[in-house]
Design an enzyme around this catalytic site. Sequence first.
Site, PDB file in Angstrom:
ATOM      1  N   LYS B  50       2.993 -26.930 -24.234  1.00  0.00           N
ATOM      2  CA  LYS B  50       1.914 -27.084 -23.252  1.00  0.00           C
ATOM      3  C   LYS B  50       2.054 -28.422 -22.526  1.00  0.00           C
ATOM      4  O   LYS B  50       2.418 -29.429 -23.128  1.00  0.00           O
ATOM      5  CB  LYS B  50       0.568 -27.018 -23.994  1.00  0.00           C
ATOM      6  N   GLY B  51       1.748 -28.439 -21.236  1.00  0.00           N
ATOM      7  CA  GLY B  51       1.867 -29.647 -20.413  1.00  0.00           C
ATOM      8  C   GLY B  51       1.181 -30.854 -21.043  1.00  0.00           C
ATOM      9  O   GLY B  51       0.030 -30.764 -21.449  1.00  0.00           O
ATOM     10  N   GLY B  77      -6.846 -26.124 -16.262  1.00  0.00           N
ATOM     11  CA  GLY B  77      -7.037 -27.533 -15.931  1.00  0.00           C
ATOM     12  C   GLY B  77      -6.265 -28.440 -16.878  1.00  0.00           C
ATOM     13  O   GLY B  77      -6.664 -29.568 -17.139  1.00  0.00           O
ATOM     14  N   CYS B 135       1.433 -27.790 -10.931  1.00  0.00           N
ATOM     15  CA  CYS B 135       0.228 -27.139 -11.410  1.00  0.00           C
ATOM     16  C   CYS B 135      -0.823 -27.103 -10.312  1.00  0.00           C
ATOM     17  O   CYS B 135      -1.213 -28.129  -9.769  1.00  0.00           O
ATOM     18  CB  CYS B 135      -0.333 -27.827 -12.635  1.00  0.00           C
ATOM     19  N   LYS B 170      10.176 -28.456 -12.632  1.00  0.00           N
ATOM     20  CA  LYS B 170       9.576 -27.121 -12.526  1.00  0.00           C
ATOM     21  C   LYS B 170       8.899 -26.969 -11.171  1.00  0.00           C
ATOM     22  O   LYS B 170       7.947 -27.684 -10.853  1.00  0.00           O
ATOM     23  CB  LYS B 170       8.569 -26.914 -13.656  1.00  0.00           C
ATOM     24  N   GLY B 248       8.588 -15.957 -14.481  1.00  0.00           N
ATOM     25  CA  GLY B 248       7.608 -15.236 -13.682  1.00  0.00           C
ATOM     26  C   GLY B 248       7.563 -13.757 -14.006  1.00  0.00           C
ATOM     27  O   GLY B 248       8.456 -13.009 -13.619  1.00  0.00           O
ATOM     28  N   GLY B 270       6.226 -16.120 -20.392  1.00  0.00           N
ATOM     29  CA  GLY B 270       4.896 -16.730 -20.375  1.00  0.00           C
ATOM     30  C   GLY B 270       3.803 -15.777 -20.784  1.00  0.00           C
ATOM     31  O   GLY B 270       3.603 -15.473 -21.970  1.00  0.00           O
TER      32      GLY B 270
HETATM   33  C1  LIG Z   1      -2.722 -19.925 -19.387  1.00  0.00           C
HETATM   34  C2  LIG Z   1      -1.538 -20.572 -18.727  1.00  0.00           C
HETATM   35  C3  LIG Z   1      -1.325 -21.949 -18.863  1.00  0.00           C
HETATM   36  C4  LIG Z   1      -0.234 -22.573 -18.250  1.00  0.00           C
HETATM   37  N1  LIG Z   1      -0.036 -23.920 -18.413  1.00  0.00           N
HETATM   38  C5  LIG Z   1       1.057 -24.530 -17.857  1.00  0.00           C
HETATM   39  C6  LIG Z   1       1.330 -25.918 -18.076  1.00  0.00           C
HETATM   40  O1  LIG Z   1       0.608 -26.608 -18.801  1.00  0.00           O
HETATM   41  N2  LIG Z   1       2.409 -26.476 -17.454  1.00  0.00           N
HETATM   42  C7  LIG Z   1       3.249 -25.724 -16.672  1.00  0.00           C
HETATM   43  O2  LIG Z   1       4.226 -26.267 -16.163  1.00  0.00           O
HETATM   44  N3  LIG Z   1       3.036 -24.416 -16.476  1.00  0.00           N
HETATM   45  C8  LIG Z   1       1.960 -23.788 -17.044  1.00  0.00           C
HETATM   46  N4  LIG Z   1       1.751 -22.437 -16.838  1.00  0.00           N
HETATM   47  C9  LIG Z   1       2.685 -21.657 -16.013  1.00  0.00           C
HETATM   48  C10 LIG Z   1       3.701 -20.890 -16.864  1.00  0.00           C
HETATM   49  O3  LIG Z   1       4.498 -21.759 -17.637  1.00  0.00           O
HETATM   50  C11 LIG Z   1       4.599 -19.987 -15.997  1.00  0.00           C
HETATM   51  O4  LIG Z   1       5.305 -20.812 -15.090  1.00  0.00           O
HETATM   52  C12 LIG Z   1       3.834 -18.954 -15.210  1.00  0.00           C
HETATM   53  O5  LIG Z   1       2.777 -18.441 -15.984  1.00  0.00           O
HETATM   54  C13 LIG Z   1       4.686 -17.792 -14.719  1.00  0.00           C
HETATM   55  O6  LIG Z   1       5.287 -17.100 -15.792  1.00  0.00           O
HETATM   56  P1  LIG Z   1       4.682 -15.740 -16.452  1.00  0.00           P
HETATM   57  O7  LIG Z   1       4.411 -14.793 -15.338  1.00  0.00           O
HETATM   58  O8  LIG Z   1       5.747 -15.266 -17.398  1.00  0.00           O
HETATM   59  O9  LIG Z   1       3.453 -16.148 -17.164  1.00  0.00           O
HETATM   60  C14 LIG Z   1       0.659 -21.796 -17.461  1.00  0.00           C
HETATM   61  C15 LIG Z   1       0.442 -20.414 -17.335  1.00  0.00           C
HETATM   62  C16 LIG Z   1      -0.626 -19.783 -17.953  1.00  0.00           C
HETATM   63  C17 LIG Z   1      -0.821 -18.304 -17.785  1.00  0.00           C
END
Ligand SMILES: Cc1cc2nc3c(=O)[nH]c(=O)nc-3n(C[C@H](O)[C@H](O)[C@H](O)COP(=O)(O)O)c2cc1C
Lengths: 272, 315
Positions: B50-51, B77, B135, B170, B248, B270
Amino acid sequence: MAKNIFIGEILRNEEIRPNYFLMKVQLPDSFDEPRPGQFVMIRIAGLSEPFLGRPISIYSYSLRKSFVEIEFLYRIAGKGTQILAGLIKSSQVEVHGPLGGSYEVFPEKENIVFIAGGIGVAPLSLLAQYLCKNVCLVPSRMNFYLGAQTAKEIVGLDKLTRLCYNIQICTDDGSQGRKSLVTQAFAEDIKKYDPANTAVYACGPKGMMKALAGILGKGKFACQVSLEERMACGTGACMGCAVAVKDKQGDVAYKRVCSDGPVFNLADVIWE
Amino acid sequence: MKAKTFPQMAVQLGKLSLKNPVMTASGTFGYGEEYADYVDLNRLGAIVVKGLSLQPRLGNPPPRIMETAGGMLNAIGLQNIGVDAFIEEKLPYLRQYDVAVIANIYGESYAEYQKVAKKLSAVKGVHALEVNVSCPNVKKGGLSFGTDPKVAAMVTRKVKEETDLPVIIKLTPNVTDIAAVAAAVEKAGADALSLINTLTGMSVDLKSRKPHLKNITGGLSGPAIKPVALRMVWQVVKRVAIPVIGIGGIVNAVDALEFLMVGAKAVQVGTANFINPYATTDILEGMQNYLQDNNIKDINKLIGTFNAGGSSCSG
Ligand SMILES: Cc1cc2nc3c(=O)[nH]c(=O)nc-3n(C[C@H](O)[C@H](O)[C@H](O)COP(=O)(O)O)c2cc1C
Ligand SMILES: Cc1cc2nc3c(=O)[nH]c(=O)nc-3n(C[C@H](O)[C@H](O)[C@H](O)COP(=O)(O)OP(=O)(O)OC[C@H]3O[C@@H](n4cnc5c(N)ncnc54)[C@H](O)[C@@H]3O)c2cc1C
Ligand code: FES
């Protein structure tokens, strides 16, 4: 490795009241015995919509010879529950759980008070069942306040009458039981209960629990509540199901309903 | 019947060696622990946590998520425990595993990015940094860093100054020309790129006439964004020489293989973790089966084998 995702077979899925359903699902006996307050994430295997699981409380649990039966009591709230309601007997559902924490029980306390609004009866009913079976609490010590808008939304009574002697029913329009808010009915009885010797459990709409917080005041009664928030993972990873609570220092913190809850101390919850 | 040989799954992302190309996406896998009951973490190509920000972050008020067609919106957030607590409380746990740990970092200023990067570079058990310049949920910073090629390049340079770890940038999809941003950060010294982060979106409750998310807008993820992500990965790999990680809407092995085919060296999973906690290892097994069935001995033989054929103009 935990194996807590199961394909269950629907044994029964009936509309017991308009928009209220009782679903019974058969699961392998490796499904853990749930502790009261726990929930499952339920999905329709292979469907892309609804995409995410929906959190539903475990309403009852029975261990049969070589399998487990659990029941859910649910209300149609939107798309996901609407689709659930359309499933027929012997269809399959994906059940992930049991998840989350549980109510803390106090068998030594003289009075156990339950306050439920509408579908909030579901987790409290499992708690009453647990207290009867596992803690051998006598039904006369359990006091259940069950409220809803009208008689149509009073559900779960059949099971409760077998578990508790003292059940007070309230409806907003007086169509069943007393014409009063459930919190008001409890407030009128509050003098009957010694705060030090009473455990209060509540689940219902936000407004009900907020009102209850006002009635119970600061710290006199120990009250645990089940909270609801939309969920994605159900396992504590996404931070999606946050609710505002006071932390140890009294500052605002966002806790996860799925893994820090769903049970919280009412006094800690910060209402909007 | 011919005996099947076990395909070679290891990939190399610059200096970073991965057992296999399947990693977790930041924010969807907690700090690893949350999924250790479901997935043998040793089997993953990498765990992206997590970030992390310099200070702990409270995050946004609820509701934070909403399901939408084929995906979900989130406005968490960036709630996180902060870089110091991560190093003290979470990293020791992850060190028990034989898996690459990638720390996803977030800052609201260049200085914050640098401080977080420096702290993570001074400890054992972090194998790379993934810099979130994208983000969309946080009012300050976030979006602005990743949408301007010059600013994105500056973040890259600043982070590189503080670390010897491989730096993955990213990228955000909320731009007109993602390849231009990619080229700029490559020039600034990025070791690899990961894309895409979530697409900004919103959802309205007809009854109350209010947004479903308290934050009004949120980031769209899940299968709904896969075609956009795939297109962007394809555009970026044509433009840069550094390795690209595809993200994605990946929910199964076919999705993952499509990203590799268009040129991604690895993928991140993700939102799929939410609906199937075993998603990462299911995808890995599915990829291995595909390679075996098609008699491909090394995953690298598949990467970038996409054949664009005719015109690439839509209309
Ligand atoms: C609930 C949630 C929290 C996320 N938190 C972060 C984060 O903290 N930092 C970040 O770079 N991306 C974050 N992402 C983005 C994901 O890492 C990913 O780039 C994005 O969801 C697309 O991939 P997916 O369609 O497989 O989920 C978050 C995504 C979701 C759904
Ligand atoms: C731990 C837990 C236990 C629950 N137990 C039960 C139960 O036993 N029986 C039951 O009927 N319901 C229960 N719920 C609520 C149930 O999860 C929601 O009603 C359901 O997810 C709505 O999904 P939907 O697709 O039908 O509605 P959506 O189309 O998603 O939403 C319809 C409406 O419901 C609201 N909503 C959506 N998800 C939730 C949620 N998780 N919590 C609260 N409101 C929500 C939305 O804001 C919207 O107003 C529980 C929720 C939690 C968190
Ligand atoms: S639903 Fe993901 S953290 Fe609670």
